[in-house]
Design a protein around this motif. Structure first.
Motif, PDB file in Angstrom:
ATOM      1  N   CYS A  11       0.837  -1.198   0.000  1.00  0.00           N
ATOM      2  CA  CYS A  11       0.000   0.000   0.000  1.00  0.00           C
ATOM      3  C   CYS A  11       0.872   1.248   0.000  1.00  0.00           C
ATOM      4  O   CYS A  11       1.668   1.441   0.915  1.00  0.00           O
ATOM      5  CB  CYS A  11      -0.917  -0.004   1.222  1.00  0.00           C
ATOM      6  SG  CYS A  11      -1.892   1.538   1.324  1.00  0.00           S
ATOM      7  N   CYS A  14      -0.362   3.726   3.365  1.00  0.00           N
ATOM      8  CA  CYS A  14      -0.039   3.449   4.766  1.00  0.00           C
ATOM      9  C   CYS A  14       1.192   2.575   4.910  1.00  0.00           C
ATOM     10  O   CYS A  14       1.676   2.363   6.016  1.00  0.00           O
ATOM     11  CB  CYS A  14      -1.228   2.813   5.488  1.00  0.00           C
ATOM     12  SG  CYS A  14      -1.492   1.076   5.053  1.00  0.00           S
ATOM     13  N   CYS A  26      -6.845  -1.769   0.656  1.00  0.00           N
ATOM     14  CA  CYS A  26      -5.858  -2.043   1.695  1.00  0.00           C
ATOM     15  C   CYS A  26      -6.577  -2.451   2.974  1.00  0.00           C
ATOM     16  O   CYS A  26      -7.432  -1.714   3.471  1.00  0.00           O
ATOM     17  CB  CYS A  26      -4.996  -0.806   1.947  1.00  0.00           C
ATOM     18  SG  CYS A  26      -3.889  -1.003   3.364  1.00  0.00           S
ATOM     19  N   CYS A  29      -5.677   0.431   5.815  1.00  0.00           N
ATOM     20  CA  CYS A  29      -6.213   1.799   5.777  1.00  0.00           C
ATOM     21  C   CYS A  29      -7.472   1.932   4.928  1.00  0.00           C
ATOM     22  O   CYS A  29      -8.089   2.990   4.901  1.00  0.00           O
ATOM     23  CB  CYS A  29      -5.143   2.786   5.301  1.00  0.00           C
ATOM     24  SG  CYS A  29      -4.768   2.647   3.546  1.00  0.00           S
TER      25      CYS A  29
HETATM   26 ZN   LIG Z   1      -3.103   1.105   3.310  1.00  0.00          ZN
END
Ligand SMILES: [Zn+2]
Ligand SMILES: [Zn+2]
Length: 376
Positions: A11, A14, A26, A29
């Motif tokens: 990701c 994050c 994700c 997040c």
């Molecule tokens: Zn993320």
């Protein structure tokens, strides 16, 4: 078609790592999958694996593979998220596929080009410049040493307060005699007279005698069998395709071949070899004169009927000096005119250059007057 392998992504928002390729948001997040690069666990795109090295490959089931497909995800140009090939609208913002033109690979290419441009724009490392700077004092030191050495070598060692204690000279005329020699050779030189001739071995020629057949060992590479290997390509949708390839395995095969080769024989070649007599002017003696004052003369030349003056005539002029420690040194002068000006009892100074070793008679100010040489 080969089997489908699970891809993974990280990701970019994050920093969560190792998210499975069939996950679209994700898990940490919740952001939609956007600007990512897919990778394989325990392997990479375009790598090659042998058939027995695939134990750790993570294959998708038939259903998973069907679901994920082979086509790249398309890239939503409104919200920057990736969408499945079969999705007609962005699952994140609802924009239509028709209004977005790029896919995963277009986006990857764009990103790689941007990275390459950034790398090229970066200034050159400072290391090279720093090195150059640190070498400068050393270069100056070396230059100083060289200049110092040149100055030292151009300097001179001066011997003053020398007194001339003796003069001497020699003159010499070489004399040649016309002598008859008996010589041998393949030709008679100009002025020679033949005495005898014979046939003598001059060289060997290699002449083709016959051909012969020889058995020659040879080898060649032949295909023994084929082996299977696999490569992996990014599908651009969170999965990779395994592609099966075949490649030949070779072995060396030996065989004999008959070759026809020429066989040569050495044939002696004879030529005429001469014995001849020839007259040659040969240096035999010298006529010399010498003395220890300024009255020089050439020796009287008394020649026999078969003699003549040779060359070159030689003349040498010397003077001896004594220093304050009563050490005697003999010097030679090239030109008689310079030597004639030196008299027994004269005081003089001789200066010798350190580098070249060249010596000169100098005046009180050190000006060079006459070049002198150590007596040989
Ligand atoms: Zn993320
Ligand atoms: Zn969107």
């Amino acid at each position: 078609m080969g089997r489908t392998v699970m891809g993974y992504w990280d990701c970019p928002v994050c920093g969560s790592k190792g998210i499975a390729g069939n996950v679209m948001n994700c898990p940490a997040c919740g952001r939609a999958r956007g600007d990512v690069r897919f990778y394989m666990k325990d392997g990479a795109e375009n790598t090659t694996r042998e058939a027995d090295e695939r134990g750790d490959i993570e294959y998708l089931t038939e259903e998973q593979a069907q679901e994920i497909g082979k086509n790249p995800d398309w890239y939503c140009s409104f919200c920057n998220s990736l969408n499945k090939d079969h999705a007609a609208f962005c699952t994140n913002c609802g924009a239509s596929r028709e209004s977005s033109e790029s896919n995963y690979f277009d986006q990857l290419k764009k990103r790689q080009e941007a990275e390459a441009a950034e790398q090229a724009a970066q200034p050159q490392p400072q290391a090279a410049q720093a090195k150059k700077k640190s070498r400068l004092p050393l270069l100056i030191l070396i230059a100083a040493v060289i200049i110092g050495l040149i100055v030292f070598m151009n300097g001179s060692k001066t011997q003053g307060d020398l007194t001339v204690t003796a003069l001497s000279w020699t003159r010499s005329i070489p004399i040649e005699q016309n002598i008859q020699y008996t010589e041998e050779g393949w030709t008679i030189p100009q002025g020679g007279t033949e005495v005898s001739r014979k046939q003598a071995l001059h060289h060997y020629d290699q002449v083709l005698d016959h051909y012969e057949d020889v058995e020659v060992q040879r080898s060649r590479e032949v295909i023994d069998h084929y082996e299977t290997y696999y490569t992996y390509t990014d599908n651009g949708n969170g999965s990779f395709s395994e592609v099966e390839h075949q490649r030949p395995v070779y072995r060396t095969e030996y065989y004999t071949e008959t070759e026809t080769r020429p066989v040569y024989r050495s044939v002696p070649r004879y030529q005429t070899y001469y014995t001849y007599t020839i007259w040659r002017w040969t240096p035999v003696r010298e006529s010399t004169s010498s003395g220890s004052d300024h009255s020089t003369f050439w020796p009287e030349l008394i020649l026999a009927e078969d003699e003549r003056e040779g060359s070159p005539r030689t003349e040498r002029y010397f003077f001896e000096v004594q220093d304050k420690k009563n050490v005697l040194t003999t010097w030679q002068i090239e030109q008689e005119a310079d030597w004639q000006k030196i008299n027994v009892g004269d005081g003089l100074t001789i200066s010798t250059q350190r580098g070249s070793g060249a010596s000169w008679i100098v005046d009180e100010k050190g000006n060079k007057l006459v070049r002198v040489y150590p007596a040989r």
